[in-house]
Design an enzyme around this catalytic site. Structure first.
Site, PDB file in Angstrom:
ATOM      1  N   HIS A   1      11.536 -22.611  29.091  1.00 53.66           N
ATOM      2  CA  HIS A   1      11.461 -23.843  28.593  1.00 53.66           C
ATOM      3  C   HIS A   1      12.067 -24.917  29.432  1.00 53.66           C
ATOM      4  O   HIS A   1      11.666 -25.920  29.888  1.00 53.66           O
ATOM      5  CB  HIS A   1      11.529 -24.023  27.154  1.00 53.66           C
ATOM      6  N   GLU A   2      13.438 -24.707  29.654  1.00 58.14           N
ATOM      7  CA  GLU A   2      14.404 -25.814  30.431  1.00 58.14           C
ATOM      8  C   GLU A   2      13.943 -25.744  31.827  1.00 58.14           C
ATOM      9  O   GLU A   2      13.896 -26.816  32.427  1.00 58.14           O
ATOM     10  CB  GLU A   2      15.570 -25.447  30.223  1.00 58.14           C
TER      11      GLU A   2
ATOM     12  N   HIS B   1      17.870 -32.838  16.771  1.00 58.07           N
ATOM     13  CA  HIS B   1      16.831 -33.957  17.192  1.00 58.07           C
ATOM     14  C   HIS B   1      16.899 -35.152  16.125  1.00 58.07           C
ATOM     15  O   HIS B   1      16.791 -36.323  16.723  1.00 58.07           O
ATOM     16  CB  HIS B   1      15.554 -33.738  17.368  1.00 58.07           C
TER      17      HIS B   1
ATOM     18  N   HIS C   1      11.207 -27.955  32.633  1.00 57.82           N
ATOM     19  CA  HIS C   1      11.436 -29.384  32.594  1.00 57.82           C
ATOM     20  C   HIS C   1      11.724 -29.642  34.132  1.00 57.82           C
ATOM     21  O   HIS C   1      11.433 -30.635  34.592  1.00 57.82           O
ATOM     22  CB  HIS C   1      12.689 -29.702  31.717  1.00 57.82           C
TER      23      HIS C   1
ATOM     24  N   TYR D   1       6.954 -32.297  20.525  1.00 55.15           N
ATOM     25  CA  TYR D   1       6.750 -30.698  20.576  1.00 55.15           C
ATOM     26  C   TYR D   1       5.640 -30.292  19.901  1.00 55.15           C
ATOM     27  O   TYR D   1       4.882 -29.214  20.175  1.00 55.15           O
ATOM     28  CB  TYR D   1       8.098 -30.192  19.986  1.00 55.15           C
TER      29      TYR D   1
ATOM     30  N   HIS E   1      23.062 -27.585  22.539  1.00 59.46           N
ATOM     31  CA  HIS E   1      21.515 -27.688  22.325  1.00 59.46           C
ATOM     32  C   HIS E   1      20.960 -27.622  23.561  1.00 59.46           C
ATOM     33  O   HIS E   1      21.396 -28.461  24.673  1.00 59.46           O
ATOM     34  CB  HIS E   1      21.238 -28.800  21.613  1.00 59.46           C
ATOM     35  N   ALA E   2      20.101 -26.870  24.021  1.00 59.22           N
ATOM     36  CA  ALA E   2      19.600 -26.720  25.382  1.00 59.22           C
ATOM     37  C   ALA E   2      19.070 -27.978  25.880  1.00 59.22           C
ATOM     38  O   ALA E   2      18.412 -28.785  25.140  1.00 59.22           O
ATOM     39  CB  ALA E   2      18.391 -25.640  25.504  1.00 59.22           C
TER      40      ALA E   2
ATOM     41  N   GLU F   1       7.327 -30.864  27.530  1.00 53.53           N
ATOM     42  CA  GLU F   1       7.913 -30.038  26.806  1.00 53.53           C
ATOM     43  C   GLU F   1       6.814 -28.792  26.709  1.00 53.53           C
ATOM     44  O   GLU F   1       7.303 -27.819  26.541  1.00 53.53           O
ATOM     45  CB  GLU F   1       7.595 -30.456  25.064  1.00 53.53           C
TER      46      GLU F   1
HETATM   47  C1  LIG Z   1      14.651 -26.283  24.003  1.00 59.27           C
HETATM   48  C2  LIG Z   1      14.737 -27.492  23.543  1.00 59.27           C
HETATM   49  C3  LIG Z   1      15.386 -28.689  24.330  1.00 59.27           C
HETATM   50 SE1  LIG Z   1      14.150 -30.023  25.025  1.00 59.27          SE
HETATM   51  C4  LIG Z   1      14.279 -28.028  21.855  1.00 59.27           C
HETATM   52  O1  LIG Z   1      14.871 -28.833  21.569  1.00 59.27           O
HETATM   53  N1  LIG Z   1      13.160 -27.470  21.769  1.00 59.27           N
HETATM   54  C5  LIG Z   1      12.401 -26.527  22.228  1.00 59.27           C
HETATM   55  C6  LIG Z   1      11.240 -26.001  21.346  1.00 59.27           C
HETATM   56  C7  LIG Z   1      11.128 -26.801  20.119  1.00 59.27           C
HETATM   57  C8  LIG Z   1      12.600 -27.781  20.413  1.00 59.27           C
HETATM   58  C9  LIG Z   1      13.625 -27.387  19.258  1.00 59.27           C
HETATM   59  O2  LIG Z   1      14.657 -26.502  19.729  1.00 59.27           O
HETATM   60  O3  LIG Z   1      13.737 -27.493  18.175  1.00 59.27           O
HETATM   61 ZN   LIG Z   2      12.213 -29.238  26.085  1.00 59.36          ZN
END
Ligand SMILES: C=C(C[SeH])C(=O)N1CCC[C@H]1C(=O)O
Ligand SMILES: [Zn+2]
Length: 597
Positions: A350-351, A480, A354, A490, A320-321, A378
């Site tokens: 997105h990354e 998450h 950060h 988010y 997970h990024a 975010e």
């Molecule tokens: C890319 C990330 C790491 Se902070 C992320 O969890 N995001 C980015 C957008 C929404 C959320 C998800 O993937 O659920």
């Molecule tokens: Zn993020």
């Protein structure tokens, strides 16, 4: 006297801040070592170090509490003491803290290593979420294959986490109480520093809901046209496995066969990236170049040396990024399993957003090296990505040969953005409404799945592809929830990124209200130093001031507001209303016929 006491407090907090920097650096290195190479040994080392650091934090906390900082004159010093007065989960007794770290670690490693069997080849049982399952959800248009994959993933990644999650909730609530919060829901909400935050996000949802319901109705019709009314009903919720994403949180992958004007040339960014032999590194270099074009900071050498941007083949890793600040002012990294496609190009930005935030506030005291609120962190990368995904920018970088905008291509573009951004809001809202209920005790373990799907149905208009029971625990099939990462950040991001985008576009001279040659949907702030400087001024603040001050620095507004998003999507909203009228599609959804309570 007070003067001397305050001076002593200033000296104390300076020393504490340096010590905290070292502790956070050590904790981040141990966390990185584990999540980039999931082994029992690395897990034990991580938990051992987390426990040692929590003991040091607790000693410092006892000392910090002895200062009468509430009377200090210096606002910034008071804010530092206030933040250091909140110890966090380290307030738990050692044995409970260790247990707390362990159950989260077990949930996260279960999620990261979960594997399922292929629908087409039952003996092939090594499919992981990234890239295999994600690829199936982005490409398959076989409802049976999607149903199989959805059910298997929720069985492998969700259900096994149920008992650990229940223990995590208990321990986290104990930690909340030791930090003077009633429960974790109030602790999470306190991060937004405004007393009525929960009411604010509810009001924002009321503002956006009419637009979402129109989009939901239109997509349900297009899916029914494609899969038939035995798979997609005319007036019910949409089955959650048909939206191109495991959690139906963004629907971009069904754009190709649901777009409003199908005969208009589509700009298939993914195909263009493959044709041009894009690599993960090139995607990151592109993003870095965009930030530099705004006169923001280049990624330092260590970033390129230490980041992991492709899935390793020789070990288990949390794919997970994520972006990492090692709190030494030099070491900043990204860890992700990049695939070469449009969706991951968005995630790269997105990354990188950060990391740009980390770079902009690295001069701040350690305690202020955070987003103005979690949603700000975010929103940075996504705001830049709003420019990158504009037709103008994609043409600029050779990822689209689409014709110049006409009304129909503009609706197609707004639709493409809408099935990414509008549909995300009810998903994000659901995830933390569910967890607020769990932390508050209004959702007991025997009701986890029932309450989760009640929210998914009532807010998102989604239903599970098959009946669910309390043997399942579908919430944890989302990263998450298994990794103890709050999600309202988010939701906030997807609202404020349009406020940021609008302000930056005006500063860049790319958007002029009422001037139809300078539309928001066409805005690309690339190379605008004026926009970049304004963004930098906000990011440099970190969390040194309450977030309305940071919001005001960039947008002139002090409140979150859906008006940026609603202005951006207004032409689409009007088109959807007319189209749903024309087809007579039912707006909204009747109760689901699936059993899940
Ligand atoms: C890319 C990330 C790491 Se902070 C992320 O969890 N995001 C980015 C957008 C929404 C959320 C998800 O993937 O659920
Ligand atoms: Zn993020």
């Amino acid at each position: 006297d007070l003067e001397a006491l305050e001076h002593e407090g200033q000296e104390y907090i300076k020393t504490l801040d340096v010590a905290t920097g070292f502790r956070r650096n050590r904790a981040s290195l141990a966390e990185w070592a584990y999540t980039s190479n999931i082994t029992k040994e690395n897990e034990e080392r991580k938990i051992h170090i987390q426990l040692e650091i929590s003991k040091e934090d607790k000693v410092a906390w006892e000392e910090t509490k002895m200062y009468k900082w509430q009377d200090f004159q210096d606002l910034s010093l008071r804010r530092m003491f206030k933040k250091y007065s909140q110890l966090g989960a380290s307030a738990l007794p050692d044995d409970k803290y260790k247990k707390f770290m362990q159950v989260i670690s077990d949930m996260e490693s279960n999620y990261a290593t979960a594997k399922i069997c292929s629908y087409k080849n039952e003996s092939k049982c090594d499919l992981s979420l990234e890239p295999d399952i994600t690829e199936i959800f982005s490409k398959s248009q076989d409802p049976e294959e999607l149903k199989h994959t959805w059910v298997q993933w929720h069985r492998a990644a969700g259900a096994p986490a149920r008992d650990n999650f229940t223990e995590y909730v208990q321990l986290d609530n104990e930690a909340a109480q030791l930090n003077d919060f009633k429960n974790v829901a109030d602790w999470w909400l306190s991060e937004y520093e405004v007393p009525d935050f929960e009411a604010q996000i509810a009001a924002l949802w009321e503002d956006v809901k009419p637009l979402y319901q129109q989009l939901h109705a239109y997509v349900r019709k297009r899916l029914r046209d494609k899969y038939g009314d035995q798979v997609v009903s005319a007036r019910g919720p949409i089955p959650a496995h048909l939206l191109g994403n495991m959690w139906a949180q963004t629907w971009s992958n069904i754009e190709s066969f649901t777009r409003p004007y199908p005969d208009k040339k589509e700009m298939d960014v993914t195909q263009a990236m493959k044709d041009q032999n894009y690599t993960a590194l090139k995607m990151f270099q592109m993003s870095d170049e965009f930030f530099r074009s705004l006169n923001l900071t280049a990624m330092p050498e260590l970033f390129w040396k230490n980041s992991i941007i492709e899935k390793p083949s020789d070990r288990d890793m949390v794919c997970h990024a994520s972006a990492w600040d090692f709190f030494d002012g030099k070491d900043f990294r990204v860890k992700m399993c990049t695939s070469i496609d449009a969706e991951y190009l968005e995630t790269v930005h997105h990354e990188m957003g950060h990391v740009q935030y980390y770079l902009q506030y690295k001069h701040q005291p350690v305690i202020f090296r955070a987003g103005a609120n979690p949603g700000f962190h975010e929103a940075v990368g996504d705001t830049i990505a709003l420019s990158v995904s504009s037709p103008k920018h994609l043409r600029r970088v050779g990822l689209s040969n689409g014709e110049a905008e006409d009304d129909q291509t503009e609706i197609n573009q707004l639709y493409k953005m809408g099935i990414d951004k509008i549909v995300f809001l009810p998903f994000a809202y659901t995830l933390d409404l569910f967890r607020y209920g769990v932390f508050r005790g209004t959702t007991a373990p025997e009701d986890y799945n029932c309450h989760y799907w009640n929210l998914r149905e009532s807010l998102q208009g989604m239903e599970p592809p098959v009946n669910r029971t309390e043997e399942d625990f579908d919430a944890a099939a989302k990263y998450h929830v298994s990794a103890d990462v709050e999600y309202a950040r988010y939701y906030v991001s997807f609202i404020i990124q349009f406020q940021f985008h609008r302000a930056l576009c005006q500063l860049a001279g790319e958007y002029v209200p009422e001037d139809f040659t300078k539309k928001l949907v066409d805005c690309d702030i690339y190379q605008s130093v004026a926009a970049g400087n304004a963004l930098s001024n906000m990011l440099k603040m970190g969390s040194s001031k309450p977030w309305p001050d940071a919001m005001e620095a960039l947008t002139g507004q002090r409140l979150m507001s859906a008006d940026g998003l609603l202005e951006y999507f207004r032409p689409l909203h009007e088109w959807l209303q007319a189209e749903n009228q024309r087809t007579g599609e039912h707006i909204g959804w009747e109760p689901s016929k699936m059993q899940y309570c």
